[in-house]
Design a protein around this motif. Structure first.
Motif, PDB file in Angstrom:
ATOM      1  N   ASN A 146       0.827  -1.205   0.000  1.00 15.47           N
ATOM      2  CA  ASN A 146       0.000   0.000   0.000  1.00 15.47           C
ATOM      3  C   ASN A 146       0.867   1.264   0.000  1.00 15.47           C
ATOM      4  N   THR A 147       1.800   1.313  -0.955  1.00 15.64           N
ATOM      5  CA  THR A 147       2.695   2.470  -1.069  1.00 15.64           C
ATOM      6  C   THR A 147       2.509   3.219  -2.383  1.00 15.64           C
ATOM      7  N   ASN A 148       1.597   2.753  -3.255  1.00 12.68           N
ATOM      8  CA  ASN A 148       1.425   3.305  -4.603  1.00 12.68           C
ATOM      9  C   ASN A 148       2.645   3.066  -5.484  1.00 12.68           C
ATOM     10  N   LEU A 149       3.386   2.014  -5.183  1.00 13.56           N
ATOM     11  CA  LEU A 149       4.551   1.660  -5.998  1.00 13.56           C
ATOM     12  C   LEU A 149       4.115   1.436  -7.441  1.00 13.56           C
ATOM     13  N   MET A 150       4.815   2.101  -8.382  1.00 16.21           N
ATOM     14  CA  MET A 150       4.419   2.060  -9.785  1.00 16.21           C
ATOM     15  C   MET A 150       5.257   1.106 -10.627  1.00 16.21           C
ATOM     16  N   GLU A 151       6.494   0.870 -10.209  1.00 20.44           N
ATOM     17  CA  GLU A 151       7.355  -0.023 -10.985  1.00 20.44           C
ATOM     18  C   GLU A 151       8.489  -0.544 -10.121  1.00 20.44           C
ATOM     19  N   LEU A 152       9.056  -1.648 -10.569  1.00 21.26           N
ATOM     20  CA  LEU A 152      10.243  -2.203  -9.937  1.00 21.26           C
ATOM     21  C   LEU A 152      11.446  -1.914 -10.830  1.00 21.26           C
ATOM     22  N   PRO A 153      12.591  -1.592 -10.253  1.00 17.37           N
ATOM     23  CA  PRO A 153      13.780  -1.363 -11.077  1.00 17.37           C
ATOM     24  C   PRO A 153      14.284  -2.673 -11.677  1.00 17.37           C
ATOM     25  N   ASN A 170      -0.685  -2.074  -4.648  1.00 15.88           N
ATOM     26  CA  ASN A 170       0.128  -1.046  -5.279  1.00 15.88           C
ATOM     27  C   ASN A 170      -0.398  -0.719  -6.667  1.00 15.88           C
ATOM     28  N   GLN A 171       0.428  -0.025  -7.457  1.00 22.52           N
ATOM     29  CA  GLN A 171       0.025   0.429  -8.791  1.00 22.52           C
ATOM     30  C   GLN A 171       0.894  -0.198  -9.880  1.00 22.52           C
ATOM     31  N   LEU A 172       1.424  -1.373  -9.628  1.00 23.25           N
ATOM     32  CA  LEU A 172       2.276  -2.029 -10.615  1.00 23.25           C
ATOM     33  C   LEU A 172       1.484  -2.392 -11.865  1.00 23.25           C
ATOM     34  N   SER A 173       2.082  -2.160 -13.024  1.00 27.67           N
ATOM     35  CA  SER A 173       1.438  -2.548 -14.287  1.00 27.67           C
ATOM     36  C   SER A 173       2.231  -3.637 -15.002  1.00 27.67           C
ATOM     37  N   SER A 174       3.459  -3.870 -14.577  1.00 25.53           N
ATOM     38  CA  SER A 174       4.284  -4.918 -15.175  1.00 25.53           C
ATOM     39  C   SER A 174       5.401  -5.279 -14.204  1.00 25.53           C
ATOM     40  N   LEU A 175       6.080  -6.363 -14.520  1.00 21.81           N
ATOM     41  CA  LEU A 175       7.220  -6.814 -13.730  1.00 21.81           C
ATOM     42  C   LEU A 175       8.429  -6.920 -14.646  1.00 21.81           C
ATOM     43  N   PRO A 176       9.605  -6.514 -14.186  1.00 24.31           N
ATOM     44  CA  PRO A 176      10.785  -6.599 -15.055  1.00 24.31           C
ATOM     45  C   PRO A 176      11.191  -8.058 -15.298  1.00 24.31           C
ATOM     46  N   ASP A 177      11.716  -8.335 -16.477  1.00 26.03           N
ATOM     47  CA  ASP A 177      12.137  -9.695 -16.810  1.00 26.03           C
ATOM     48  C   ASP A 177      13.234 -10.197 -15.882  1.00 26.03           C
ATOM     49  N   THR A 178      13.988  -9.275 -15.307  1.00 19.73           N
ATOM     50  CA  THR A 178      15.112  -9.660 -14.447  1.00 19.73           C
ATOM     51  C   THR A 178      14.657 -10.338 -13.162  1.00 19.73           C
ATOM     52  N   ILE A 179      13.364 -10.269 -12.855  1.00 18.20           N
ATOM     53  CA  ILE A 179      12.882 -10.870 -11.612  1.00 18.20           C
ATOM     54  C   ILE A 179      13.096 -12.388 -11.631  1.00 18.20           C
ATOM     55  N   LYS A 180      13.176 -12.974 -12.812  1.00 19.88           N
ATOM     56  CA  LYS A 180      13.379 -14.423 -12.899  1.00 19.88           C
ATOM     57  C   LYS A 180      14.798 -14.823 -12.502  1.00 19.88           C
ATOM     58  N   ASN A 181      15.666 -13.840 -12.280  1.00 26.54           N
ATOM     59  CA  ASN A 181      17.027 -14.137 -11.824  1.00 26.54           C
ATOM     60  C   ASN A 181      17.103 -14.389 -10.321  1.00 26.54           C
ATOM     61  N   LEU A 182      15.992 -14.190  -9.609  1.00 31.29           N
ATOM     62  CA  LEU A 182      15.986 -14.359  -8.152  1.00 31.29           C
ATOM     63  C   LEU A 182      15.856 -15.847  -7.831  1.00 31.29           C
ATOM     64  N   SER A 183      16.973 -16.521  -7.827  1.00 28.60           N
ATOM     65  CA  SER A 183      16.980 -17.984  -7.808  1.00 28.60           C
ATOM     66  C   SER A 183      16.543 -18.592  -6.482  1.00 28.60           C
ATOM     67  N   VAL A 184      16.597 -17.834  -5.381  1.00 25.05           N
ATOM     68  CA  VAL A 184      16.175 -18.404  -4.095  1.00 25.05           C
ATOM     69  C   VAL A 184      14.829 -17.853  -3.640  1.00 25.05           C
ATOM     70  N   LEU A 185      14.189 -17.055  -4.462  1.00 27.23           N
ATOM     71  CA  LEU A 185      12.897 -16.481  -4.114  1.00 27.23           C
ATOM     72  C   LEU A 185      11.851 -17.585  -3.972  1.00 27.23           C
ATOM     73  N   SER A 186      11.201 -17.648  -2.806  1.00 23.71           N
ATOM     74  CA  SER A 186      10.254 -18.739  -2.551  1.00 23.71           C
ATOM     75  C   SER A 186       8.812 -18.267  -2.363  1.00 23.71           C
ATOM     76  N   GLN A 187       8.594 -16.977  -2.026  1.00 22.87           N
ATOM     77  CA  GLN A 187       7.244 -16.476  -1.794  1.00 22.87           C
ATOM     78  C   GLN A 187       7.074 -15.111  -2.465  1.00 22.87           C
ATOM     79  N   ILE A 188       5.977 -14.960  -3.203  1.00 29.66           N
ATOM     80  CA  ILE A 188       5.641 -13.673  -3.823  1.00 29.66           C
ATOM     81  C   ILE A 188       4.169 -13.371  -3.560  1.00 29.66           C
ATOM     82  N   VAL A 189       3.885 -12.143  -3.133  1.00 28.45           N
ATOM     83  CA  VAL A 189       2.510 -11.676  -2.969  1.00 28.45           C
ATOM     84  C   VAL A 189       2.337 -10.418  -3.816  1.00 28.45           C
ATOM     85  N   LEU A 190       1.406 -10.472  -4.773  1.00 29.32           N
ATOM     86  CA  LEU A 190       1.153  -9.347  -5.676  1.00 29.32           C
ATOM     87  C   LEU A 190      -0.319  -8.954  -5.704  1.00 29.32           C
ATOM     88  N   LYS A 191      -1.088  -9.385  -4.748  1.00 27.08           N
ATOM     89  CA  LYS A 191      -2.530  -9.162  -4.771  1.00 27.08           C
ATOM     90  C   LYS A 191      -2.873  -7.678  -4.777  1.00 27.08           C
TER      91      LYS A 191
END
Length: 338
Positions: A146-153, A170-191
């Motif tokens: 709930n920060t009105n975040l518009m994009e991820l670097p 938030n206000q995200l409209s897309s996700l950067p392709d580089t997010i798939k490089n997070l090899s140990v990422l186990s939980q994501i919440v984007l609701k």
């Protein structure tokens, strides 16, 4: 022509110098210890409180006098001197305007690169992150809610230790392709990102186990998430479940999938290949029948098919079939109101 070139060169150099001055404006050498840094804040911080009040700014300090935890609540001004705390591991911020940083996370965040493991910002005005956040090599948890975040670097893909990413409301409209490089990422919440229409950038994340993307206008499932076990995608724009067999195929752990309140018209036969499907919520969709293959999923213990478009005779046949094939299963069903 020569005058113009000189003018352009001077402008570029001037801008570069301005950026350098901006980056170097934080002088931490003037503080001898964390107590002096605390005094520089424009608000009071209760250190090591006997009772931690959720509405008051507080922090924790160890026996060496090093502050390792800060919980900043209901403050208007973000003091850059926070980044002078050389031992800070956890930074929690609630209800802050970030007006003095132009609603951006300051680039000086990289001064915490060697220590920060958790960054949590809730109910604040923070629309952008600095590219320098990528230098937080030890960051394990990032929560921006709930920060009105518009994009991820794009540099977020360099957070090599990140295991938990919480970006709800938030206000995200897309996700950067580089997010798939997070090899140990186990939980994501984007609701509750009401402009987010695609999560295909998540395809192939090797260790993702939990994904929550309720109430986003997404039309396609993600693909090739081999260890996914908990998947919540309700109140979206799904009309099909193509690709479901590519979710969780490398783990035998029970799968809990929520696809309620979508526009799903049919279930693909490939659902039988979901490894250990245990819980499936298909309430409030547009189903008129189920594939025969679903009756062969012996691991299925909970199935929700309420408020779909089954005709009475079709629903009776489904219930009767499951009574024989799955006597142990809990089936929730009602006739659609439509």
């Amino acid at each position: 022509m020569l005058v113009c070139l000189l003018r352009i060169e001077w402008t570029t150099t001037s801008k570069s110098n301005s950026d350098i001055r901006s980056r170097s404006s934080l002088n931490c050498s003037q503080y001898t210890d964390d107590d002096e840094i605390l005094v520089s804040f424009p608000f009071h911080v209760d250190m090591n409180p006997f009772t931690r009040v959720l509405t008051k700014t507080n922090g924790l300090m160890n026996d060496e006098g090093h502050i390792y935890h800060l919980n900043i609540i209901n403050q208007k001004f973000f003091p850059l001197t926070i980044f002078c705390l050389k031992h800070l591991q956890q930074l929690y911020i609630r209800n802050m305007s970030f007006r003095n940083t132009n609603h951006r996370l300051p680039s000086e965040i990289d001064r915490l690169a060697s220590t920060l493991i958790s960054l949590s910002i809730y109910n604040s005005q923070l629309t952008h992150l600095s590219e320098q956040i990528s230098r937080l090599k030890h960051l394990q948890s990032l929560e921006l809610v709930n920060t009105n975040l518009m994009e991820l670097p794009y540099s977020i893909g360099n957070l090599s230790s990140l295991t938990f990413l919480y970006l709800a409301n938030n206000q995200l409209s897309s996700l950067p392709d580089t997010i798939k490089n997070l090899s140990v990422l186990s939980q994501i919440v984007l609701k509750n990102n009401l402009y987010l229409r695609s999560i295909q950038s998540l395809n192939g994340l090797p260790n993702l186990k939990g994904l929550q993307i309720d109430n986003c206008p997404i039309e396609q499932l993600p693909m090739n998430l081999p260890y996914l076990t908990d998947f919540q995608m309700s109140k979206s724009n799904l009309s099909h479940l193509i690709g479901i067999r590519t979710l969780g195929y490398k783990t035998k752990n029970n799968k809990y999938f929520y696809f309620n309140n979508n526009h799903i018209q049919s279930i693909p036969p490939q659902i039988k290949y979901v490894n250990n499907l245990y819980f499936l919520n298909l309430n409030d969709n547009h189903l008129i029948t189920l594939p025969l293959d679903i009756f062969n999923i012996t691991t299925l213990h909970y199935l929700y098919i309420q408020n779909n478009h089954f005709r009475d005779y079709e629903l009776k046949k489904i219930v009767a079939k499951f009574t024989v094939t799955h006597p142990y299963m809990t089936l929730y069903y009602t006739k659609s109101n439509s």
